[in-house]
Scaffold this motif. Structure first.
Motif, PDB file in Angstrom:
ATOM      1  N   ARG A  29      -4.970   3.187  -3.948  1.00  0.00           N
ATOM      2  CA  ARG A  29      -5.662   3.177  -2.655  1.00  0.00           C
ATOM      3  C   ARG A  29      -4.917   4.034  -1.620  1.00  0.00           C
ATOM      4  NH1 ARG A  29      -6.472  -2.279  -4.097  1.00  0.00           N
ATOM      5  NH2 ARG A  29      -4.648  -2.942  -2.882  1.00  0.00           N
TER       6      ARG A  29
ATOM      7  N   THR B  91      -8.637   3.245 -13.114  1.00  0.00           N
ATOM      8  CA  THR B  91      -7.460   2.413 -12.858  1.00  0.00           C
ATOM      9  C   THR B  91      -7.164   1.505 -14.055  1.00  0.00           C
ATOM     10  OG1 THR B  91      -8.860   0.795 -11.707  1.00  0.00           O
ATOM     11  CG2 THR B  91      -7.715   2.444 -10.352  1.00  0.00           C
TER      12      THR B  91
ATOM     13  N   ALA C  40       0.821  -1.220   0.000  1.00  0.00           N
ATOM     14  CA  ALA C  40       0.000   0.000   0.000  1.00  0.00           C
ATOM     15  C   ALA C  40       0.849   1.261   0.000  1.00  0.00           C
ATOM     16  CB  ALA C  40      -0.928  -0.009   1.213  1.00  0.00           C
TER      17      ALA C  40
ATOM     18  N   PRO D  57      -3.098  -0.579  -8.418  1.00  0.00           N
ATOM     19  CA  PRO D  57      -4.260  -0.302  -7.565  1.00  0.00           C
ATOM     20  C   PRO D  57      -3.896  -0.085  -6.102  1.00  0.00           C
ATOM     21  CG  PRO D  57      -4.826  -1.995  -9.140  1.00  0.00           C
ATOM     22  CD  PRO D  57      -3.353  -1.729  -9.308  1.00  0.00           C
ATOM     23  N   ALA D  58      -2.868  -0.756  -5.613  1.00  0.00           N
ATOM     24  CA  ALA D  58      -2.443  -0.530  -4.228  1.00  0.00           C
ATOM     25  C   ALA D  58      -1.947   0.891  -4.040  1.00  0.00           C
ATOM     26  CB  ALA D  58      -1.348  -1.534  -3.847  1.00  0.00           C
TER      27      ALA D  58
ATOM     28  N   ARG E 138      -5.803   7.853  -2.325  1.00  0.00           N
ATOM     29  CA  ARG E 138      -7.169   8.266  -2.660  1.00  0.00           C
ATOM     30  C   ARG E 138      -7.566   9.580  -1.998  1.00  0.00           C
ATOM     31  NH1 ARG E 138     -10.623   4.530  -5.320  1.00  0.00           N
ATOM     32  NH2 ARG E 138     -12.226   6.120  -5.128  1.00  0.00           N
TER      33      ARG E 138
END
Length: 368
Positions: A241, A224, A203, A237-238, A244
């Motif tokens: 996130r 994405t 992340a 995508p990590a 965001r």
């Protein structure tokens, strides 16, 4: 959540791609902002920069290449891109696993039993003398130890995946025909590629976050899936996130969530868009999973077939080519008299820039 229609997305893309207004920036800054230009066809970036920047001359890009400010290297989607030296060094490690995966997946059967790390070490040993080599020469140097795979497969693995390479000038210089001679990026630029920091793939993925920011600045608002289609990377995508809270979100008419930087330009859908001539494989078209903001579904095949596109009112409305001292534009839809005039004016300006002896511009009849 605000819904952005195709025309709003189109104008945002044009603004960020320097296709709404030509930018008054140096070549290196333009290449950096655009996150590179696709460049497997060596002459195409010249048209891409001419259509995007003011007062661009071919010598400016030649100087950037020979001065080692920009380089030609395999990167996004395993395609050859023209990127800044800094981006090549900063981004390469983040793309390494994707580059390996794409080559080994394509040639899985031919590469059975090949130790990639051992092959990479052998390739590095060959290049340790700092002498540029063609792919064939590099393959010849290791062929005795790996006689099984086809030469082309072994060469692609070495040059496009295992060793971060630059395609040396004169490849890619203005109106110059030259074969590919490869040299490791670290040797050409005098610095090793940046190692991946701790957290990559988690992340915290700092390199991935920087890639996302840069992509959105040049292509957003985007989903994405668009980021993945542009980069070829599956692990972003990590990173999304993790960031965001600093992004704003919209939806497109398909219901997809679109991400964007808060202060990035999003012009009115009614903003006039000038005619622009794009080179083959331009990322303004290819840099998305959903390309409908720029090109109609019926014409999607043109974007991957290497045909050069003409934007009219911001969308692909024609293709163009040069042959026998003529620049020919072939409409994909009927053009109004005013549109034909604008296309003709920009085509004449492009013909002057190309300096290929083009003495006529022809716009063919509208499609039946």
């Amino acid at each position: 959540m605000t819904v952005l229609g195709p025309r709003a997305l189109n104008r945002a893309t044009l603004a960020r791609q320097y296709l709404l207004d030509r930018a008054d920036v140096p070549v290196e800054d333009a290449v950096a902002h655009l996150c590179g230009l696709q460049a497997q066809e060596p002459q195409e970036p010249f048209t891409g920069l001419w259509s995007r920047t003011r007062a661009f001359t071919p010598g400016l890009l030649d100087h950037a290449l020979t001065g080692r400010h920009v380089v030609r290297t395999h990167l996004m989607r395993r395609t050859v891109h023209l990127v800044t030296a800094g981006d090549a060094l900063a981004w390469r490690a983040r793309h390494d696993s994707m580059l390996r995966r794409r080559v080994t997946t394509t040639y899985r059967r031919e590469l059975t039993g090949i130790g990639l790390d051992e092959l990479a070490a052998a390739g590095w040993a060959v290049m340790a003398d700092h002498r540029p080599r063609t792919m064939a020469e590099l393959v010849d140097a290791v062929r005795d130890r790996w006689p099984g795979p086809p030469r082309r497969v072994l060469g692609e693995l070495l040059v496009a995946a295992l060793i971060p390479m630059v395609q040396m000038p004169p490849r890619g210089l203005w109106q110059t025909k030259a074969g590919v001679r490869n040299l490791p990026l670290a040797i050409w630029l005098g610095r090793e590629t940046d190692p991946l920091p701790d957290g990559t793939g988690s992340a915290d993925d700092p390199v991935g976050q920087r890639l996302v920011r840069r992509y959105l600045a040049a292509y957003g608002p985007a989903a994405t899936a668009d980021i993945r289609a542009w980069s070829g990377l599956t692990g972003l995508p990590a990173a999304v996130r993790a960031m965001r809270d600093e992004l704003v979100t919209f939806r497109d008419e398909r219901g997809r969530v679109l991400l964007d930087l808060p202060d990035a330009p999003r012009p009115s859908p009614d903003t006039p868009a000038p005619v622009r001539f794009l080179p083959a494989f331009d990322n303004a078209i290819l840099g998305y999973d959903d390309r409908s903001r720029v090109i109609d579904d019926a014409h999607l095949g043109l974007s991957v077939a290497g045909l050069r596109a003409v934007l009219v009112d911001g969308r692909v409305a024609a293709t163009w080519t040069t042959h026998d001292q003529r620049l020919q534009v072939t409409p994909l839809r009927p053009l109004s008299a005013r549109e034909r005039k604008s296309v003709s004016e920009e085509a004449h300006a492009l013909a002057t820039f190309l300096d290929q002896g083009v003495d006529a511009v022809r716009i063919t009849a509208d499609p039946g």
